[in-house]
Design a protein around this motif. Structure first.
Motif, PDB file in Angstrom:
ATOM      1  N   GLY A  50      -3.442   0.170  -8.564  1.00 59.49           N
ATOM      2  CA  GLY A  50      -2.015   0.043  -8.297  1.00 59.49           C
ATOM      3  C   GLY A  50      -1.558   0.760  -7.048  1.00 59.49           C
ATOM      4  N   ALA A  51      -2.435   1.604  -6.448  1.00 59.79           N
ATOM      5  CA  ALA A  51      -2.029   2.302  -5.232  1.00 59.79           C
ATOM      6  C   ALA A  51      -1.979   1.381  -4.024  1.00 59.79           C
ATOM      7  N   ASP A  52      -2.543   0.194  -4.157  1.00 60.75           N
ATOM      8  CA  ASP A  52      -2.649  -0.760  -3.052  1.00 60.75           C
ATOM      9  C   ASP A  52      -1.331  -0.976  -2.301  1.00 60.75           C
ATOM     10  N   PHE A  53      -0.333  -1.497  -2.996  1.00 58.22           N
ATOM     11  CA  PHE A  53       0.917  -1.842  -2.335  1.00 58.22           C
ATOM     12  C   PHE A  53       1.607  -0.608  -1.754  1.00 58.22           C
ATOM     13  N   TYR A  54       1.559   0.512  -2.507  1.00 59.57           N
ATOM     14  CA  TYR A  54       2.252   1.707  -2.024  1.00 59.57           C
ATOM     15  C   TYR A  54       1.600   2.202  -0.734  1.00 59.57           C
ATOM     16  N   GLU A  55       0.244   2.146  -0.677  1.00 62.42           N
ATOM     17  CA  GLU A  55      -0.459   2.612   0.528  1.00 62.42           C
ATOM     18  C   GLU A  55      -0.146   1.714   1.714  1.00 62.42           C
ATOM     19  N   ARG A  56      -0.086   0.423   1.463  1.00 63.52           N
ATOM     20  CA  ARG A  56       0.213  -0.499   2.559  1.00 63.52           C
ATOM     21  C   ARG A  56       1.599  -0.239   3.126  1.00 63.52           C
ATOM     22  N   GLU A  57       2.551   0.035   2.232  1.00 60.73           N
ATOM     23  CA  GLU A  57       3.916   0.264   2.707  1.00 60.73           C
ATOM     24  C   GLU A  57       3.987   1.554   3.527  1.00 60.73           C
ATOM     25  N   VAL A  58       3.354   2.593   3.031  1.00 60.18           N
ATOM     26  CA  VAL A  58       3.362   3.882   3.725  1.00 60.18           C
ATOM     27  C   VAL A  58       2.651   3.758   5.079  1.00 60.18           C
ATOM     28  N   ALA A  59       1.576   2.975   5.113  1.00 63.87           N
ATOM     29  CA  ALA A  59       0.815   2.805   6.356  1.00 63.87           C
ATOM     30  C   ALA A  59       1.654   2.097   7.414  1.00 63.87           C
ATOM     31  N   GLU A  60       2.378   1.054   7.019  1.00 58.65           N
ATOM     32  CA  GLU A  60       3.108   0.308   8.039  1.00 58.65           C
ATOM     33  C   GLU A  60       4.390   1.025   8.440  1.00 58.65           C
ATOM     34  N   MET A  61       4.995   1.773   7.527  1.00 58.66           N
ATOM     35  CA  MET A  61       6.275   2.415   7.845  1.00 58.66           C
ATOM     36  C   MET A  61       6.091   3.676   8.672  1.00 58.66           C
ATOM     37  N   TYR A  62       4.936   4.360   8.518  1.00 61.30           N
ATOM     38  CA  TYR A  62       4.729   5.621   9.223  1.00 61.30           C
ATOM     39  C   TYR A  62       3.530   5.611  10.145  1.00 61.30           C
ATOM     40  N   GLY A  63       2.822   4.482  10.207  1.00 65.54           N
ATOM     41  CA  GLY A  63       1.668   4.425  11.102  1.00 65.54           C
ATOM     42  C   GLY A  63       0.499   5.264  10.631  1.00 65.54           C
ATOM     43  N   ILE A  64       0.319   5.367   9.310  1.00 60.69           N
ATOM     44  CA  ILE A  64      -0.765   6.175   8.761  1.00 60.69           C
ATOM     45  C   ILE A  64      -2.011   5.304   8.631  1.00 60.69           C
ATOM     46  N   THR A  65      -3.158   5.855   9.042  1.00 58.18           N
ATOM     47  CA  THR A  65      -4.423   5.131   8.873  1.00 58.18           C
ATOM     48  C   THR A  65      -4.992   5.463   7.507  1.00 58.18           C
ATOM     49  N   ILE A  66      -5.398   4.428   6.785  1.00 61.87           N
ATOM     50  CA  ILE A  66      -5.917   4.672   5.442  1.00 61.87           C
ATOM     51  C   ILE A  66      -7.376   4.284   5.419  1.00 61.87           C
ATOM     52  N   THR A  67      -8.237   5.244   5.097  1.00 62.80           N
ATOM     53  CA  THR A  67      -9.680   4.983   5.052  1.00 62.80           C
ATOM     54  C   THR A  67     -10.070   4.648   3.617  1.00 62.80           C
ATOM     55  N   ASN A  68     -11.327   4.257   3.468  1.00 59.73           N
ATOM     56  CA  ASN A  68     -11.877   3.954   2.151  1.00 59.73           C
ATOM     57  C   ASN A  68     -11.276   2.683   1.562  1.00 59.73           C
ATOM     58  N   ARG A  69     -10.742   1.815   2.421  1.00 61.19           N
ATOM     59  CA  ARG A  69     -10.374   0.501   1.931  1.00 61.19           C
ATOM     60  C   ARG A  69     -10.661  -0.513   3.026  1.00 61.19           C
ATOM     61  N   GLU A  70     -10.843  -1.767   2.608  1.00 63.96           N
ATOM     62  CA  GLU A  70     -11.322  -2.801   3.549  1.00 63.96           C
ATOM     63  C   GLU A  70     -10.358  -2.992   4.698  1.00 63.96           C
ATOM     64  N   GLU A  71      -9.104  -3.301   4.360  1.00 61.92           N
ATOM     65  CA  GLU A  71      -8.120  -3.486   5.412  1.00 61.92           C
ATOM     66  C   GLU A  71      -6.774  -3.086   4.835  1.00 61.92           C
ATOM     67  N   THR A  72      -5.851  -2.793   5.695  1.00 60.23           N
ATOM     68  CA  THR A  72      -4.516  -2.384   5.244  1.00 60.23           C
ATOM     69  C   THR A  72      -3.488  -3.299   5.896  1.00 60.23           C
ATOM     70  N   PRO A  73      -3.346  -4.524   5.384  1.00 56.53           N
ATOM     71  CA  PRO A  73      -2.401  -5.431   6.031  1.00 56.53           C
ATOM     72  C   PRO A  73      -0.971  -4.981   5.766  1.00 56.53           C
ATOM     73  N   PRO A  74      -0.038  -5.340   6.658  1.00 53.54           N
ATOM     74  CA  PRO A  74       1.359  -4.959   6.416  1.00 53.54           C
ATOM     75  C   PRO A  74       1.895  -5.626   5.161  1.00 53.54           C
ATOM     76  N   LEU A  75       2.837  -4.948   4.524  1.00 56.18           N
ATOM     77  CA  LEU A  75       3.382  -5.462   3.275  1.00 56.18           C
ATOM     78  C   LEU A  75       4.752  -6.079   3.464  1.00 56.18           C
ATOM     79  N   LEU A  76       5.667  -5.337   4.106  1.00 51.54           N
ATOM     80  CA  LEU A  76       7.059  -5.756   4.131  1.00 51.54           C
ATOM     81  C   LEU A  76       7.555  -6.155   5.511  1.00 51.54           C
ATOM     82  N   LEU A  77       6.977  -5.574   6.559  1.00 49.46           N
ATOM     83  CA  LEU A  77       7.527  -5.826   7.887  1.00 49.46           C
ATOM     84  C   LEU A  77       7.225  -7.267   8.302  1.00 49.46           C
TER      85      LEU A  77
END
Lengths: 361, 150, 152
Positions: free
Chosen positions: B106-133
């Motif tokens: 369930g952390a998937d969507f929350y991580e994607r949102e945080v990554a796109e809104m703040y420019g955070i790089t998230i490791t240990n996952r395949e890709e972090t596509p944007p969620l809302l923008l």
């Protein structure tokens, strides 16, 4: 080997009330899975909230979603009041809860109509939305608005439940009682509804916990969590709430839980009206909120709403974070889609009770 | 109804899986919070899930506070009868988080949102596509503080 | 000569009468909060019953005469709005329902919001309200029908 096709649903589609893009992969009649694209309703509310004062934010937050507008402003107001260190009068707490329950009833009746329409019972859709008008009438009498009420303010509520409202509310709630009993009978006895929902897209309790779902979908898989009982905002800590669960986790369970929740909310409204104490409906609140951070949770019609608010001593919020229940429900949807036939897609979409405006903010 | 988690157990479990000193802070109303190092996040969350059954991740909040402009604060809000928050601080110049998706889907969507809104790089996952923008968004992470040009 | 003009006028007025009494509507939400949308859906339900005016909610843009649009037009949904508008056959009308579809409403100033439907497609009728009452939307349809009866 059947060929794989992709069925695009959205952003505009008769099945959807709100824009969302679904790409569903199917092989013949069996659905293999799906991907979602959100963001069609993203209005940047968290960013907008930082440039409006706390009071100016109330109309903005009310319009995150038209269906669960009151619970959003209620949660926000409780958050600001916690930072201000004020407690609102008990009468205001009960009025807020009354509108929360009325909103739950109207939201579930809306869902009931949409589900009936997708299952093929157009008449039930017409009847349930007609009965929903009774609830909207009560809300309009109390606040002046059918969809957005503007009843919350920081420090309490703006309109009171007068003595002359009681007979009108009692009359309409009595009618709702009878109608909802009829709907319960229809949904329990009608064989076509059972055939279309039994065993469709089951979700196990483990999967629910992994996705962090809480709300009717979780309760329909046997997970006994309800924020009104387990992390209550006042006055729910003084009310006796019975939480409805169902063990099977399929589309029928989700239907069962929501219908019985309508009934339970009606009983709660009656308890609130009996227990509501006399007194003021608001207290004065300072415009500048002292620095601090708070997290408030509440139970919206679709599940758990979480608000994180940080203030820095000014009139403007420093950071407002809103997590709505539809976001994990959307995350879990591809799991549901992977188990069904193409003809069951509307039932699954209706069972999730999507509110994309809430999810996208 | 799940058993309510006690703050002492929360502190004990977190302290056992990190070298840093830990303490419970009550600065967030309604939440019991502990600040941890970003590198310990994954192990601590895995331990909390296994030993205390703390699996309900409500939200991930990120913010760039005006009193800490060179850092991004990320908070993981858990719930079990009450609110429990883990706080990590990341450098604003190069924020990197380890994904929790392998233990909490369930952390998937929350991580994607945080990554796109703040420019955070998230490791240990395949890709972090944007969620809302929107697809044509080219203005950088929108929730970051804009540097005032002199 | 006079007979032919009168005949043409009669045919035109019958045509406009048929057109105004059978408006088929497609409803698009371009990023709104859903408040106006549930009031639009309420029009189909027994209390307001807009079908007695000949209005039918259609799923396909190709069948529709009127585009009933809500929402402040988010950047992501602009493309969808343009596609639906271009797929509708002429003559077509656009009705913008709700404050945010007129000016952006409470969402003015957000960088992901364009701020009104007339920034994307030409609008014939604006219906204010937040959320717009079903009676207001019916009044808008009646005005649209009168406009059609008088030849737009």
């Amino acid at each position: 080997m059947k060929e794989k096709i992709t069925i695009p649903i959205g952003p505009q589609h008769p099945l959807l009330k709100e824009p969302i893009s679904l790409r569903i992969d199917a092989s013949g009649e069996e659905v293999l899975g799906g991907t979602l694209r959100l963001g069609y309703v993203h209005r940047g509310i968290e960013k907008l909230a930082e440039s409006r004062t706390y009071t100016q934010n109330i109309p903005l937050i009310e319009r995150i979603c038209g269906i669960c507008s009151h619970v959003h402003t209620t949660t926000f107001c409780y958050a600001v009041e916690a930072l201000l260190g004020i407690e609102i009068p008990p009468r205001a707490q009960y009025i807020r809860a009354l509108l929360c329950e009325l909103e739950r009833i109207h939201s579930h009746l809306l869902w009931l109509g949409v589900l009936a329409k997708h299952v093929g019972l157009e008449t039930v859709f017409m009847h349930s939305w007609h009965d929903r008008e009774l609830v909207l009438d009560i809300m309009e009498e109390l606040s002046g608005g059918r969809v957005s009420h503007g009843i919350n303010q920081i420090g309490g509520v703006r309109f009171d439940v007068d003595a002359e409202h009681h007979p009108m509310m009692a009359d309409k709630m009595q009618k709702l009682h009878e109608r909802i009993t009829q709907f319960m009978q229809i949904f329990e006895r009608e064989p076509s509804i059972k055939a279309r929902t039994h065993g469709v897209a089951p979700l196990s309790a483990d999967l629910i916990r992994q996705y962090g779902l809480a709300g009717p979908v979780a309760r329909a898989s046997g997970v006994d969590v309800d924020m009104r009982r387990d992390d209550p905002l006042p006055p729910y800590d003084r009310l006796d709430i019975s939480v409805i669960t169902h063990p099977d986790g399929d589309a029928w369970s989700r239907t069962y839980v929501r219908i019985y929740e309508i009934y339970e909310s009606l009983l709660l409204c009656e308890k609130i009206l009996q227990a509501i104490p006399e007194g003021n409906i608001s207290v004065r609140a300072r415009r500048k909120v002292p620095a601090g951070e708070v997290v408030v949770r509440s139970e919206a019609p679709r599940g758990e709403v979480v608000y994180y608010l940080r203030s820095n001593g000014t009139e403007y919020p420093a950071r407002l974070k809103i997590r709505t229940p539809t976001l994990p429900a959307l995350a879990i949807m591809p799991m549901q889609l992977a188990q069904i036939h193409v003809a069951d897609i509307p039932v699954v979409l209706a069972g999730v009770d999507l509110c994309i405006a809430c999810a996208d903010r | 109804m799940a058993n309510k988690l006690m703050p002492e157990d929360f502190l004990r479990c977190v302290s056992a899986h990190t070298q840093q000193p830990c303490e419970l802070t009550g600065h967030i109303i309604n939440e019991t919070a502990i600040t941890i190092a970003a590198d310990d996040l994954h192990d601590i969350v895995a331990a909390l899930m296994e030993e205390l059954n703390l699996t309900h991740l409500s939200a991930i909040t990120a913010q760039q506070r005006e009193d800490h402009p060179d850092e991004i604060q990320v908070m993981y809000h858990f719930w079990q009868g009450g609110g429990y928050t883990l706080i990590v601080w990341l450098p604003a110049a190069e924020p990197v988080l380890t994904s929790l998706m392998d233990i909490i889907i369930g952390a998937d969507f929350y991580e994607r949102e945080v990554a796109e809104m703040y420019g955070i790089t998230i490791t240990n996952r395949e890709e972090t596509p944007p969620l809302l923008l929107p697809d044509d968004w080219d203005e950088g992470p929108p929730m970051r503080r804009k540097e005032k040009s002199v | 000569m006079k007979g032919r003009t009168r005949l043409r006028q009669t045919i035109n007025s019958i045509y406009r009468w048929a057109q105004k009494n059978s408006l088929w509507v497609i409803h698009y939400n371009s990023g709104g909060c859903n408040g106006c949308d549930i009031e639009i859906l309420d029009l189909l339900t027994p209390r307001y019953d807009v079908e007695r005016l000949g209005i039918l909610a259609e799923g396909s843009p190709r069948h529709a005469d009127v585009l009933l649009c809500t929402g402040p037009v988010t950047r992501q949904s602009k493309e969808g709005l343009l596609q639906i508008y271009s797929q509708m056959p002429s003559p077509k009308w656009v009705v913008a329902v709700g404050s945010c579809s007129i000016t952006g409403g409470v969402f003015q100033g957000s960088p992901t919001v364009l701020g009104g439907i007339d920034k994307v497609v030409p609008v014939d009728l604006y219906v204010p309200g937040c959320a717009t009452r079903p009676e207001a939307i019916i009044a808008a349809f009646v005005q649209l029908q009168e406009r059609i009866a008088h030849g737009k």
